[in-house]
Every structure is written in structure tokens, then in C-alpha cells.
Design a protein around this motif. Sequence first.
Motif, PDB file in Angstrom:
ATOM      1  N   SER A   1       6.110   0.417  -9.026  1.00 27.46           N
ATOM      2  CA  SER A   1       5.513   1.738  -8.844  1.00 27.46           C
ATOM      3  C   SER A   1       4.456   1.603  -7.766  1.00 27.46           C
ATOM      4  O   SER A   1       3.837   0.546  -7.625  1.00 27.46           O
ATOM      5  CB  SER A   1       4.826   2.217 -10.123  1.00 27.46           C
ATOM      6  N   THR A   2       4.260   2.688  -7.003  1.00 29.84           N
ATOM      7  CA  THR A   2       3.165   2.663  -6.050  1.00 29.84           C
ATOM      8  C   THR A   2       2.361   3.954  -6.123  1.00 29.84           C
ATOM      9  O   THR A   2       2.904   5.023  -6.376  1.00 29.84           O
ATOM     10  CB  THR A   2       3.646   2.412  -4.607  1.00 29.84           C
ATOM     11  N   GLY A   3       1.064   3.810  -5.928  1.00 32.65           N
ATOM     12  CA  GLY A   3       0.147   4.953  -5.972  1.00 32.65           C
ATOM     13  C   GLY A   3      -1.247   4.443  -6.287  1.00 32.65           C
ATOM     14  O   GLY A   3      -1.418   3.701  -7.252  1.00 32.65           O
ATOM     15  N   ASP A   4      -2.226   4.842  -5.471  1.00 35.90           N
ATOM     16  CA  ASP A   4      -3.609   4.401  -5.700  1.00 35.90           C
ATOM     17  C   ASP A   4      -4.132   4.888  -7.047  1.00 35.90           C
ATOM     18  O   ASP A   4      -5.068   4.328  -7.598  1.00 35.90           O
ATOM     19  CB  ASP A   4      -4.523   4.949  -4.592  1.00 35.90           C
ATOM     20  N   GLU A   5      -3.519   5.978  -7.547  1.00 36.86           N
ATOM     21  CA  GLU A   5      -4.025   6.594  -8.775  1.00 36.86           C
ATOM     22  C   GLU A   5      -3.470   5.952 -10.036  1.00 36.86           C
ATOM     23  O   GLU A   5      -3.922   6.249 -11.139  1.00 36.86           O
ATOM     24  CB  GLU A   5      -3.685   8.088  -8.777  1.00 36.86           C
ATOM     25  N   LEU A   6      -2.483   5.045  -9.885  1.00 35.85           N
ATOM     26  CA  LEU A   6      -1.750   4.601 -11.076  1.00 35.85           C
ATOM     27  C   LEU A   6      -2.530   3.590 -11.913  1.00 35.85           C
ATOM     28  O   LEU A   6      -3.171   2.680 -11.393  1.00 35.85           O
ATOM     29  CB  LEU A   6      -0.401   4.008 -10.673  1.00 35.85           C
TER      30      LEU A   6
ATOM     31  N   PRO B   1      -1.224  -0.447  -5.498  1.00 35.29           N
ATOM     32  CA  PRO B   1      -1.908   0.583  -4.711  1.00 35.29           C
ATOM     33  C   PRO B   1      -1.087   0.894  -3.449  1.00 35.29           C
ATOM     34  O   PRO B   1      -0.218   0.107  -3.073  1.00 35.29           O
ATOM     35  CB  PRO B   1      -3.242  -0.055  -4.334  1.00 35.29           C
ATOM     36  N   ASP B   2      -1.371   2.025  -2.819  1.00 34.65           N
ATOM     37  CA  ASP B   2      -0.645   2.402  -1.597  1.00 34.65           C
ATOM     38  C   ASP B   2      -1.134   1.529  -0.457  1.00 34.65           C
ATOM     39  O   ASP B   2      -1.945   1.951   0.374  1.00 34.65           O
ATOM     40  CB  ASP B   2      -0.892   3.877  -1.279  1.00 34.65           C
ATOM     41  N   GLN B   3      -0.648   0.311  -0.440  1.00 31.94           N
ATOM     42  CA  GLN B   3      -1.142  -0.648   0.532  1.00 31.94           C
ATOM     43  C   GLN B   3       0.060  -1.426   1.053  1.00 31.94           C
ATOM     44  O   GLN B   3       0.731  -2.129   0.307  1.00 31.94           O
ATOM     45  CB  GLN B   3      -2.110  -1.575  -0.213  1.00 31.94           C
TER      46      GLN B   3
ATOM     47  N   GLY C   1       7.524   6.448  -6.084  1.00 30.34           N
ATOM     48  CA  GLY C   1       6.279   6.920  -5.469  1.00 30.34           C
ATOM     49  C   GLY C   1       6.210   6.576  -4.002  1.00 30.34           C
ATOM     50  O   GLY C   1       7.021   5.819  -3.465  1.00 30.34           O
ATOM     51  N   GLY C   2       5.231   7.174  -3.357  1.00 27.76           N
ATOM     52  CA  GLY C   2       4.988   6.880  -1.953  1.00 27.76           C
ATOM     53  C   GLY C   2       6.120   7.276  -1.035  1.00 27.76           C
ATOM     54  O   GLY C   2       6.312   6.668   0.011  1.00 27.76           O
ATOM     55  N   THR C   3       6.872   8.287  -1.417  1.00 28.91           N
ATOM     56  CA  THR C   3       8.060   8.599  -0.629  1.00 28.91           C
ATOM     57  C   THR C   3       8.029   9.971   0.016  1.00 28.91           C
ATOM     58  O   THR C   3       8.883  10.330   0.787  1.00 28.91           O
ATOM     59  CB  THR C   3       9.326   8.472  -1.503  1.00 28.91           C
TER      60      THR C   3
ATOM     61  N   GLY D   1      -0.808   8.869   2.774  1.00 30.78           N
ATOM     62  CA  GLY D   1      -0.727   7.591   2.067  1.00 30.78           C
ATOM     63  C   GLY D   1       0.673   7.236   1.618  1.00 30.78           C
ATOM     64  O   GLY D   1       0.871   6.260   0.915  1.00 30.78           O
ATOM     65  N   ASP D   2       1.658   8.030   1.997  1.00 30.13           N
ATOM     66  CA  ASP D   2       3.005   7.736   1.529  1.00 30.13           C
ATOM     67  C   ASP D   2       3.669   6.798   2.519  1.00 30.13           C
ATOM     68  O   ASP D   2       3.870   7.102   3.680  1.00 30.13           O
ATOM     69  CB  ASP D   2       3.792   9.022   1.354  1.00 30.13           C
ATOM     70  N   LEU D   3       3.994   5.650   1.996  1.00 23.77           N
ATOM     71  CA  LEU D   3       4.311   4.568   2.908  1.00 23.77           C
ATOM     72  C   LEU D   3       5.577   3.825   2.567  1.00 23.77           C
ATOM     73  O   LEU D   3       6.006   2.959   3.304  1.00 23.77           O
ATOM     74  CB  LEU D   3       3.133   3.590   2.901  1.00 23.77           C
TER      75      LEU D   3
HETATM   76 MG    MG Z   1       1.746   8.413  -4.227  1.00 22.03          MG
END
Ligand code: MG
Length: 659
Positions: free
Chosen positions: A216-221, A259-261, A283-285, A290-292
Motif C-alpha cells: 500500500s502507498t500513501g503518506d496518510e496510511l 509513504p509516498d516516497q 494507492g498513488g495511482t 504525490g501520486d507516484l
Molecule cells: Mg495516495
Amino acid sequence: MAINPKQTPRGAAILDAVRRAARQEQFLEVVSAPQARRRFEACTDRSALAGVAVSLAAALGRVLAADVIAPVDAPPFDRSNVDGFAVRAADTVGASDGAPKRLTLNAEVIACGVAPAIEVAPGTATAIATGGVIPRGADAVVMIEQTELIDGGPAIELRRAAASGQFVSYAGSDIARGETLLRRDTQIGSREIGMLAACGFAAVDVVRRPRVAVLSTGDELIEPGRPLRPGGVYDSNGAIIAAAIVEAGGEPVPFGAFPDQEVALELAMRSALDSCDIVVLSGGTSKGAGDLSHRVVSRLGKPGILVHGVALKPGKPLCLAVIGDKPLIVLPGFPTSAIFTFHAFVAPIIRARAGLPPEAARTVTARVPVRIASELGREEFVLVSLVAGGDGLIAFPTGKNSGAVTAFSQADGFLAIDALASALDADTMAEVTLIGETERAADLVIMGSHDIALDTVVGALAERGFAARTIAVGSLGGVHAANRGECDLAPVHLVDPATGVYNKHLLAPGLSLVPGWRRMQGFVFRPGDARFEGRSADGALKTALADPTILMVNRNAGSGTRVLVDGLLRGMRPAGYANQPRSHNAVAAAIAQNRADWGVAIEPVARMYGLAFLPIAPEHYDFLLLEARRQRPAVQAFLDVLRDEGTRAHIRALGMEPA
Ligand code: MG
Ligand code: AMP
């Protein structure tokens, strides 16, 4: 605070981030769902993985990698089916009550597991147990009940003839050595395990389960189990996708949430590709800020991204890629979109590689009583709840958006709206694809506004053996459903602005009103807010209206609470008036999180969020009852539960006053 980018480097960085967020790149090419599927299928190996040996105990649910040939006979020898005597059938010909035949007993008893030593010669018999080996010379068994023991012989007398083969199971009659016992691709159940054990197998070759990496990706997760920080969201996709992988026959390999990194995500994806057969990231799509994910995927190798953007709702930002020979799928982050696209695009590959057949779609036809608007140009899937109507099934849209975690689990199925249609008209007959194993038939359908005390009533009904289906469509939705005859009961709390009386104005022929409970509504604020602390509701309201920096949170038009709020404001429009969430919970959350300073909500919800509460007026939560359904056992049980002292005490404990 205004930021002057020329003043500080930090200001410049923030402005840069804002610019990036505002400028969304577009998808390069959005393709239709069938096109996406074709492209992906053309580049992915869908054959079953090679076999691995597992012990019989671990074989349940696995898929046979190869045909199993029986190495032995079952039974392994000619076997007696009864307790009795092994005989030569020829010796018994002509036996009758008038002319019994006498046979001398051999000096042997053939119990189970005993290899017989004495041949049954003409005129003799040998005692044999059920499961015993038929001795040489014998070709039939007579039941002990049909013989008489003669003292002194020892001998027996028979009064009935036995046919050759009577009560004998021949070697190989159950399983014959050399026959194909089980075919490859068979999913192993308990019966198959029994057959394998009967042939002496301690282990069996099964298709290896595809290892599927879950990221999963997301700074909020935040990982479930840890405390939620402000702005944080639990990583629910990781858990639901891992479980869905098991259901599809795969072995999930959880990598966790990142994280979105880009650097960290790329490292994790590379390691996932090394150790697994399939990689699933959510995520991140969506190509927003920040979607990477797609950028990272595009660097991983050839052939790379096959599809990014599918004309599908939910699920547009889906990204399908193949790296080397391994499928890599980036699912949209929104939970309903993620699980929907997982089932549409990922589960079929997992099943195929696990050796399982494609899942057969089960569909039903149902009437859709309401109009459903749809976006032109995208095939739209709408999750629905099914209820039994007078003339067949009725499908209601669950009304939750693709960000909802519960939409998928609470739905019975989904229907598709064509990409070229801008809506599905009310009363259309639609084909609904069912989700899940069983159709859940409800004894009682409750459609309208939801309330926590309703859960208590539904729980008490369940204890009496009645399954209630509650579909939260709001008070007005409940009124419509009741008028259309689609539910048994509709919980409502709407005030007549002309009279100030709750719910009575909603009555129509065929409907009656069952009193439910009263919920105190009041002025809600954060405890310790000196501007309101210690005042009456009236005083607090005056303060709020006098200070333009104080922000309110309103309610949606059509709700009873909104009517109350408008009455209190008498035409004024304080700051925050336009913020109109649809529930007491959302009002309380906005105040608790400092996004607003005050609002009107019910007391139990204010308390649940740790907020201060100044009472204003009770709200009446009652039930519209369809008179035609009143005599149904489940409806009677519902009315009974409402009157029950235990239930009423529960409702009181939740902060409501039963009517
Ligand atoms: Mg995201
Ligand atoms: P994204 O695809 O990253 O733009 O995410 C879209 C939405 O889905 C955001 O509201 C995310 O917070 C949410 N989301 C993304 N990943 C997850 C996840 N693993 N679990 C729950 N929600 C998620």
C-alpha cells in the motif's frame, strides 16, 4: 497566513507543492475495460503453476497438479460384507427349511486383518467377520443370522441357498489399481482426501499457490492496531486485498504500507518482484498530488505499463503492467475501487495460476426503483442491495461512493450502466451480478435513517431468530421506499416546518406511524471553549452569531436537524453555513477536529466524540409501518421488541428516550 515565496525557501517549496497539486497530468490513454483486459491477458501467462508435494493433511482446498493413478486396489482383497461364514455356494444349493444343509466348521476364525490359513474344502465353512479376507475355496458368505450352530461338530446348518458372490466385495471393485483416481485441476475436498488415503498416499502433488505481494502507498496510511493520528487513515486495502488473494487461491505476502516516497517504494517493488509471482500495489495511482506509483512502475523494466486509465467507474486510475514475466497491478487507493478492480482484473489471474477455473458469475434480474445518474463515457458499476418485492427482486443502489470501505461488503451485488448511457431510468429491469457465497434473505426490510439505537433493536430481533436488513437511505429515502412498498418499516425523523410536529406529515394511505424514541438535539462545542462554556444554548448561540471568526457546521437540507438550525438562525447565514454534512457524526467530527466551532447534533453522538452539549429540543425518531405487512411474524416481533423493557433500557443507556 500568506506565503511570500521570495521571502523564505520553505515558502517557495510550499508554493511549488501547491502548483504541482493543482496541475493534474492527464492519463495518456484511457481504454475500455474489455480492451484493458485483452491487452493484459495477451501479455500474462495464465497457466497453472508447477506442482509441489504437500502432506495429505495440508492438501485441503488445493488443486491437483497431475492425474492421480491408483497404485493399489480397494478393497485390496475379496472381502466379506457381513459377519457370518465363508462357504462354497455349490454346497448350499437346495437348502431349505425342510432340507437344511449341514457344513462342518474349519478350525479358524477370520477376523479383520487376519490372513486365512485354511482352505474352505467342499462341505466346510469358516467363521468370518465383516471386513475379513475371503479364504481360498470360498465364493460366498452366509449371514450368521441365517445359520444354526450344531453342537458337537462343530458345524452349522443352512436353510437357504447362497448365490456365488453373496456378501462379497471383490478386490478392486471400489478402486481398481491403474485407474485414474482423480483428475488434475480437481480441487481437493474431504472426499478426495479420503480416496487418496485409501490408496495409501501420505502426500500429493498440488499446484503451487501463486505468491502475491501486497503493498500500500500513501503518506496518510496507518497500520491497524496503532493509534490514528490527525489526517491518518487505516490501511484497510492491505488487509482486504490479502484476504481476497487467499479467496482467489493465492498466497498473500504482505509488504505493508509505504509513504509516498519514490525511492522506498521502488526498492520495495523490486524486492516484491524478486520474491513473488504477482505484485499488487494500491494507492498513488490517480496522478494527483504525490501520486507516484505509475512513475515508479515505468522504471521497473520491460514490457512495463500496458494500461493506465480504464473507462470504468469505480476504477479509472487502474494501472496494469508486466515486468519481465510478472504481472504488476496498481489498484486505485479508494477502497471500493481497489477491491472492485481487484476482482475484475487480479483475481482471475490468481485463480488461473492457482489452477482454479474462472469464477462463474451468478446473476439475477431485479427491478431498480430509482433513477441512477451515470457519467457518460465510462462503464459504471453500481453496488446494490437486494430485497424481495411483491413481484420479484428489487435492487437499491447502496448509495456509498468508491471511497467507502463498507460499500462492497454490504452490497449483495452490482449492476453495470453502459458507458454510453447518462443514467439508468427508474423501474428498469437490470441484471445484477451477485457478490459473495450466499443470498442473504431478510425477514424484515428497514429502509430510512440510521440510528445507533436501531442496532439494538435489530440485535434483539436477531436473538428472536429474525434477520433484519437495514438499508440506510436517509429519512426521505425511507419515505419514498415506504410509499413504493419496498420495505416493511421506514425509520424517519423529519419535522413539519409549518407545525413543528415530527413525522406525522409523512403519513399516507396504507402507512401508520410507530413511535420510536426521542433524541435530544443541542448546541455542540469543544469542551473548554471559553466562548460557550457555562452558557445556555441560547446564550451560546448569541455569542456564536456575534463573532464573525466563529465557524459553524450546518446540516443537509431535508434533515430534521436542519429545520431546527434554520429556525434558530432566523434567516442569518453565519460563516460555515454552507458546510452541510449529512449526519450527526460528521457534525461532531468537524467540531472535534477544529474544522468548525459549533453545530447542532444529538447528545449521544456529541458525547461519543467527547464534546460539550447544551440541550435545545428533542428529535423524534419514529417508524413508518406498511399496514399491509403488519401481520408478518417479523413485523410483529419488531413491535414486540420495541415494547420490551430490556430493549427500552438499552435505548435509554444510549442516551435516547423511548416513546
Ligand atoms: Mg495516495
Ligand atoms: P490514491 O489512489 O493514493 O490517490 O488514494 C485515493 C484515496 O484512497 C485516498 O482517500 C486515500 O486515503 C485512500 N487510500 C489509499 N490507499 C488506501 C489504503 N491502503 N487503505 C485505505 N484507504 C486508502
